[in-house]
Structures are given as structure tokens and as C-alpha cells.
Write an enzyme that holds these catalytic residues in place. Structure first.
Site, PDB file in Angstrom:
ATOM      1  CE  LYS A  22       2.574   7.328 -16.741  1.00 36.26           C
ATOM      2  NZ  LYS A  22       1.691   6.283 -16.262  1.00 36.26           N
ATOM      3  CG  ASN A  23       0.669   8.006 -13.267  1.00 34.13           C
ATOM      4  OD1 ASN A  23       0.534   7.580 -14.313  1.00 34.13           O
ATOM      5  ND2 ASN A  23       1.532   7.389 -12.365  1.00 34.13           N
ATOM      6  CB  CYS A 126       0.774  -4.841 -16.585  1.00 34.05           C
ATOM      7  SG  CYS A 126       1.185  -4.154 -15.037  1.00 34.05           S
ATOM      8  NE  ARG A 131      -0.682  -2.254 -12.042  1.00 32.37           N
ATOM      9  CZ  ARG A 131      -0.534  -1.120 -12.762  1.00 32.37           C
ATOM     10  NH1 ARG A 131       0.242  -1.179 -14.036  1.00 32.37           N
ATOM     11  NH2 ARG A 131      -0.920   0.086 -12.486  1.00 32.37           N
ATOM     12  CG  ASP A 317       4.889   5.051 -10.231  1.00 31.86           C
ATOM     13  OD1 ASP A 317       4.827   3.795 -10.168  1.00 31.86           O
ATOM     14  OD2 ASP A 317       3.891   5.712 -10.419  1.00 31.86           O
ATOM     15  NE  ARG A 409       2.945   2.950 -20.967  1.00 29.64           N
ATOM     16  CZ  ARG A 409       2.960   2.437 -19.826  1.00 29.64           C
ATOM     17  NH1 ARG A 409       3.578   1.463 -19.451  1.00 29.64           N
ATOM     18  NH2 ARG A 409       1.930   2.671 -18.937  1.00 29.64           N
TER      19      ARG A 409
HETATM   20  C1  EPZ Z   1      -1.299   3.842 -10.136  1.00 34.19           C
HETATM   21  O1  EPZ Z   1      -1.769   2.698 -10.346  1.00 34.19           O
HETATM   22  C2  EPZ Z   1      -0.509   4.577 -10.946  1.00 34.19           C
HETATM   23  N1  EPZ Z   1      -1.051   4.470 -12.291  1.00 34.19           N
HETATM   24  C3  EPZ Z   1       1.076   3.597 -10.944  1.00 34.19           C
HETATM   25  O2  EPZ Z   1       1.951   4.286 -11.874  1.00 34.19           O
HETATM   26  C4  EPZ Z   1       1.587   3.467  -9.862  1.00 34.19           C
HETATM   27  O3  EPZ Z   1       2.604   2.612  -9.495  1.00 34.19           O
HETATM   28  C5  EPZ Z   1       0.288   3.186  -8.539  1.00 34.19           C
HETATM   29  O4  EPZ Z   1      -0.853   3.780  -8.730  1.00 34.19           O
HETATM   30  C6  EPZ Z   1       0.889   3.025  -7.261  1.00 34.19           C
HETATM   31  O5  EPZ Z   1       0.988   4.196  -6.722  1.00 34.19           O
HETATM   32  C7  EPZ Z   1      -1.545   5.536 -12.844  1.00 34.19           C
HETATM   33  O6  EPZ Z   1      -1.970   6.529 -11.932  1.00 34.19           O
HETATM   34  C8  EPZ Z   1      -1.856   5.489 -14.143  1.00 34.19           C
HETATM   35  P1  EPZ Z   1      -2.947   0.868  -7.435  1.00 34.19           P
HETATM   36  P2  EPZ Z   1      -2.893   1.793  -9.889  1.00 34.19           P
HETATM   37  O7  EPZ Z   1      -4.572   0.443  -7.630  1.00 34.19           O
HETATM   38  O8  EPZ Z   1      -3.973   2.691  -9.998  1.00 34.19           O
HETATM   39  C9  EPZ Z   1      -3.579  -3.596  -5.750  1.00 34.19           C
HETATM   40  C10 EPZ Z   1       3.462   4.130 -13.842  1.00 34.19           C
HETATM   41  O9  EPZ Z   1       4.760   4.067 -13.770  1.00 34.19           O
HETATM   42  N2  EPZ Z   1      -4.901  -3.385  -6.189  1.00 34.19           N
HETATM   43  O10 EPZ Z   1      -2.818   2.024  -6.369  1.00 34.19           O
HETATM   44  O11 EPZ Z   1      -3.224   0.670 -11.071  1.00 34.19           O
HETATM   45  C11 EPZ Z   1      -2.473  -3.489  -7.279  1.00 34.19           C
HETATM   46  O12 EPZ Z   1      -2.364  -4.839  -7.657  1.00 34.19           O
HETATM   47  C12 EPZ Z   1       2.381   3.355 -12.938  1.00 34.19           C
HETATM   48  O13 EPZ Z   1       3.227   5.547 -14.169  1.00 34.19           O
HETATM   49  C13 EPZ Z   1      -5.743  -4.669  -6.014  1.00 34.19           C
HETATM   50  O14 EPZ Z   1      -5.292  -5.663  -5.457  1.00 34.19           O
HETATM   51  O15 EPZ Z   1      -2.217   1.319  -8.632  1.00 34.19           O
HETATM   52  C14 EPZ Z   1      -1.106  -2.933  -6.296  1.00 34.19           C
HETATM   53  O16 EPZ Z   1      -0.699  -3.756  -5.697  1.00 34.19           O
HETATM   54  C15 EPZ Z   1       2.857   1.947 -12.973  1.00 34.19           C
HETATM   55  N3  EPZ Z   1      -6.703  -4.889  -6.301  1.00 34.19           N
HETATM   56  C16 EPZ Z   1      -1.956  -2.089  -5.288  1.00 34.19           C
HETATM   57  O17 EPZ Z   1      -3.078  -2.263  -5.143  1.00 34.19           O
HETATM   58  C17 EPZ Z   1      -7.367  -3.456  -7.273  1.00 34.19           C
HETATM   59  O18 EPZ Z   1      -8.622  -3.632  -7.458  1.00 34.19           O
HETATM   60  C18 EPZ Z   1      -1.763  -0.494  -5.401  1.00 34.19           C
HETATM   61  O19 EPZ Z   1      -2.363  -0.406  -6.914  1.00 34.19           O
HETATM   62  C19 EPZ Z   1      -6.607  -2.499  -7.280  1.00 34.19           C
HETATM   63  C20 EPZ Z   1      -5.389  -2.463  -6.901  1.00 34.19           C
END
Ligand code: EPZ
Length: 430
Positions: A22-23, A126, A131, A317, A409
Site C-alpha cells: 500500500k505505502n 489523525c 502529524r 507499522d 484500508r
Molecule cells: C508513512 O507516513 C506511512 N504512510 C505510515 O504508515 C508510516 O507509519 C510512516 O510513514 C512512518 O514509517 C504512508 O506511506 C502512506 P512520516 P508519513 O512523515 O509519511 C513527523 C500505515 O499504517 N512529521 O515519516 O505520514 C510525523 O508526525 C501508515 O500504513 C513532522 O513532524 O510519516 C511523525 O512523527 C500510518 N512534520 C514522523 O515525522 C512533517 O512535515 C514520521 O512521519 C512530516 C512528518
């Protein structure tokens, strides 16, 4: 609303085909906005998030055909989908669509790169945490984008002549922000260097696909990615990589119930850390010609401590699923979540099955019990809900998981895959 009913206690034996990730599929689909040619993606999983993104892309002008048929006729899973965006008909991603799925915010990168402008709703928080999107905005600004926040939307525009290559270091690793920078930089003028980039396999998969489309990218999978901007991208054909989270989830299910299962079509290199952790816990995992074989015979699961980290660390995850496994270990284990601040919602539900877990900040202490007992539980997010399914498979008696739309999902044909291996799992509709 559908629920999943599980009669626990059966070992799992057989073969589970692993779907496309998915991701990986989501950013790959979004990359279709970067070209007026057709991008063909193979092995796209049939999931609610994918269907939602198809609607969002349609709004921007992407024409979709599935296995040569129109989208609505397709019912098969892991499909081949053609995406063609001759012209971008709308550069706005509205709140009604973006709020349903956070990854749809990522369209901001290709829209800005190809059209020079985008109006994209802020996704909001969320269940697993606040996030924010600050890293996306900083990164795009480094490429020359002019951004303003207006009524819950980001209005973004590129300088005259398009985005400009730059050297940008992420202050924190973000998968999504790395995807967006990568896509935006492919069409920027000059060279972009992204430091402290996410190294997840899904980033590498996106880079491979963009390269097949004519982008000039090196270093994907390392901390530093370099992109030489090109004037335009073409179509390509790309196969979505196997889902490492689905792989790890079923491996943990087998470790928990006992049994012998081959996870077909997947690769150990996508999740070495999680597999090593499972081996320490007592599962036997070997690579076979068709994928991975996971065996656990009788012995009680050993307690193992984990800390979630960006790739190549233990994935957030898989944290909930691993915690489910640890609830039946022979001792005390600790799970520390460092990526999302509120990703422990499964704890209270696991407790309903008899798990002994106490929370202190970002760390959970799990005292293994010899047996869980079935109970009604509620899914709260995608990975938390599958942890309840795993726990239910090992629990004595009946477990009913409600709010299963979370599962839909991200897990393709979950009941079917488990049932084929001897589990008693059925979906019940009210
Ligand atoms: C991706 O989310 C995945 N989603 C998530 O999977 C996964 O948990 C996550 O990466 C971490 O591996 C998809 O690929 C669709 P991040 P993403 O930006 O990209 C912070 C699932 O269950 N952050 O790497 O949204 C954020 O809050 C989902 O399939 C900021 O602070 O995650 C988090 O604490 C859930 N500012 C950390 O970084 C930003 O602008 C990592 O988030 C962006 C992120």
C-alpha cells in the site's frame, strides 16, 4: 458496519500470497501526475486507500483503466492499472478528499512541479498523532516554492520558469516529505540534493519508477538522494514492491498461533530488523524460492524489547502487531514508540483479551500471560486493528473486532488469506 469474528486457537499452516505494498502504491500512483504519458503500475493492491486515491487523482484529471477495463468493473486483486494524466484539469485538492486520507496531501509535489501551482487542503491530525506538514513546506520552499496558508489550504506556486534545484537537509526523517521532494525535484531546474532522506524501501521503489519515467536520481535508499532535474517525464511500466508490513504481520501471526506458513512473493531484505526480532522471539524464518517460510513449533515465545525507528530500524507499522505477540511471551518485554506520539491505542483493547500492559510515556511494559481469552474489541487504526486480529487468532474462544473499515484500508483479503491457512475468521455484516 462490518465486524470480524474469530474463533481462536488454531495453528496456521499453508501459503499466504503477499500483496503489493500500500505505502509504495500510493506515492507511485501520485507520480502519474508528473507526466502526460501513461504510467502502468502492476501489483497494485485492492484496498480502500487505493480506491480513495483513485478518486482524488480523477479529480485532477487522471484517467484510470484497470487491466484494460474501466475502474468500476474491476473486482480482482493486485491489479495492473494504467494512469494517464494528459492535462491537469484541477490543481486543487479539496478538504473533503484530503481529510479522508493523509497521503493525498502528497499531490502538492507533482502539481507544483508540473503546473507551477497547487492549492491543497491541510490534512489535519489523525488517530495516531498530530502529524504536521512543516517538513513538506520547508522542503518545497527550499526549491523556490512560494507558500501561503489560507482557510485551511496551502496555496503554493513555483517561481517563473519552475522549481529550482537546491540542497536541503531534513531536520527529521519523514517518508512522505521525502516522497514529495523527490517527485518535485525531478522536474526542477538544476540539481537537488536531499540529506537525511527517508531510506524506506517504498522511497527506493518510487525512485525506481521515476527513473523508468526518465528522471535522473541517485542515492535512493541512502541518507543522501541527488536528483538532476529534467524538462519532462515520460510513461513507464513498474511493478509495486511486496508489502513488508503485511509480510511482518503474517509472520507475527504465525509466531503467535504456532504453525508453518510460506509467505509467497515477498523478500526478507524489506524487513530484516523485524525478522531478526522475530527470530529472537523464537520463530524460525528462512528464505525460500517463493518467499519466506515462518515456523513456530510449540515452544513459548521469548520476550524481546523493541524501539521503533525509521528504516532500517524496527517499523512503527509493525509495533502493534509485535506487542500483540509479546502479550503471550514467557516474560517481560518493552516496546518503545518513537515515531508517533499516540500509537498505543491497541493497548486498552489488548487488555480486554487479558493482556497485561502498562504504559509510561512512549514505552509499554508487557508482562506475558500464558493464554489470552476472546472478547469483543474495537479497531482504532489500521495497524492497531490487525494486532487485535492476531491476538484473537491466538486467544481462547471468540473475539469480535468491530470497525473493520480500518483493516480494509491496508490488508487485502485478510479473512480469505487467514482462512486458507486454517484460521476460523469470518466477516459479519449487521
Ligand atoms: C508513512 O507516513 C506511512 N504512510 C505510515 O504508515 C508510516 O507509519 C510512516 O510513514 C512512518 O514509517 C504512508 O506511506 C502512506 P512520516 P508519513 O512523515 O509519511 C513527523 C500505515 O499504517 N512529521 O515519516 O505520514 C510525523 O508526525 C501508515 O500504513 C513532522 O513532524 O510519516 C511523525 O512523527 C500510518 N512534520 C514522523 O515525522 C512533517 O512535515 C514520521 O512521519 C512530516 C512528518
Amino acid at each position: 458496519m462490518d465486524r470480524i469474528r474469530i474463533s481462536g486457537g488454531n495453528e496456521l499452516h499453508g501459503t499466504i500470497p503477499i500483496s503489493g505494498a500500500k505505502n509504495a502504491a500510493l506515492p507511485l500512483m501520485i507520480a502519474s501526475l508528473l507526466t502526460s504519458d501513461t504510467l502502468t503500475l502492476e501489483n497494485v493492491p485492492h484496498l480502500a486507500d487505493v480506491e480513495q486515491l483513485l478518486r482524488i487523482l480523477g479529480n485532477h484529471g487522471v484517467d484510470v483503466s484497470v487491466n484494460g477495463r474501466r475502474e468500476s468493473q474491476a473486482e480482482s486483486y493486485s491489479r495492473t492499472i494504467n494512469f494517464t494524466c494528459r492535462t491537469i484539469v484541477d490543481t486543487t485538492a479539496p478538504y473533503e478528499l484530503v481529510s479522508k486520507m493523509r497521503a493525498s496531501f502528497w499531490v502538492i509535489g507533482p502539481l507544483l512541479a508540473r503546473e507551477g501551482k497547487a492549492r491543497v487542503s491541510l490534512p489535519g491530525g489523525c488517530a495516531i498523532g498530530t502529524r504536521p506538514v512543516d517538513l513538506f513546506l520547508d522542503g518545497l520552499q527550499a526549491l523556490g516554492a512560494i507558500l501561503e496558508v489560507d482557510a485551511g489550504y496551502i496555496n503554493a506556486s513555483a517561481p517563473k520558469g519552475g522549481l529550482i534545484g537546491a540542497h536541503y537537509t531534513f531536520p527529521k526523517v519523514s517518508v512522505g516529505a521525502t516522497h514529495v521532494m523527490l517527485m518535485a525535484a525531478t522536474l526542477a531546474r538544476g540539481t537537488t540534493v536531499i540529506d537525511n532522506a527517508a531510506r524506506e524501501p517504498e522511497v527506493v521503489d518510487l525512485a525506481k519508477c521515476l527513473t523508468a519515467m526518465g528522471a535522473k536520481i541517485s542515492g535512493a535508499g541512502t541518507r543522501t538522494i541527488t536528483i538532476e532535474g529534467v524538462a519532462s517525464l515520460s510513461g513507464a511500466r513498474h511493478r509495486v514492491l511486496p508489502d513488508r508490513i503485511e509480510t511482518g504481520t503474517y509472520a507475527m501471526a504465525v509466531a503467535m498461533t504456532g504453525g508453518d506458513v510460506v509467505l509467497e512473493g515477498t523478500q526478507a531484505s524489506l524487513l530484516e530488523n523485524a525478522l531478526d526480532t522475530l527470530r529472537l522471539a523464537g520463530a524460525e524464518i528462512t528464505e525460500t524460492e517463493s518467499g519466506l517460510r515462518v515456523v513456530r513449533n510449540g515452544n513459548r515465545i521469548q520476550p524481546v524489547d523493541i524501539v521503533t525507528e525509521p528504516f532500517p530500524g524496527f517499523p512503527t507499522d509493525l509495533q502493534a502487531q509485535f506487542m500483540a505477540l509479546m502479550t503471550m511471551s514467557s516474560g517481560v518485554s518493552h516496546v518503545t514508540e518513537t515515531i508517533f506520539e499516540n500509537r498505543f491505542m491497541h493497548v486498552q483493547e489488548l487488555a480486554r483479551l487479558g493482556a497485561k500492559i502498562s504504559l509510561s510515556g512512549q514505552m509499554a511494559r508487557i508482562e506475558g500471560v500464558s493464554q489470552l481469552k476472546g472478547a469483543p474489541v474495537m479497531a482504532t487504526d489500521l495497524r492497531a486493528s490487525v494486532s487485535l486480529v492476531i491476538a484473537g487468532l491466538a486467544a481462547e474462544g471468540e473475539t469480535i473486532v468491530s470497525r473493520v473499515y480500518h483493516l480494509d484500508r491496508g490488508f487485502e483479503r485478510l479473512e480469505e488469506k487467514l482462512t486458507r491457512c486454517g484460521a476460523i475468521v469470518e466477516r459479519v455484516s449487521d
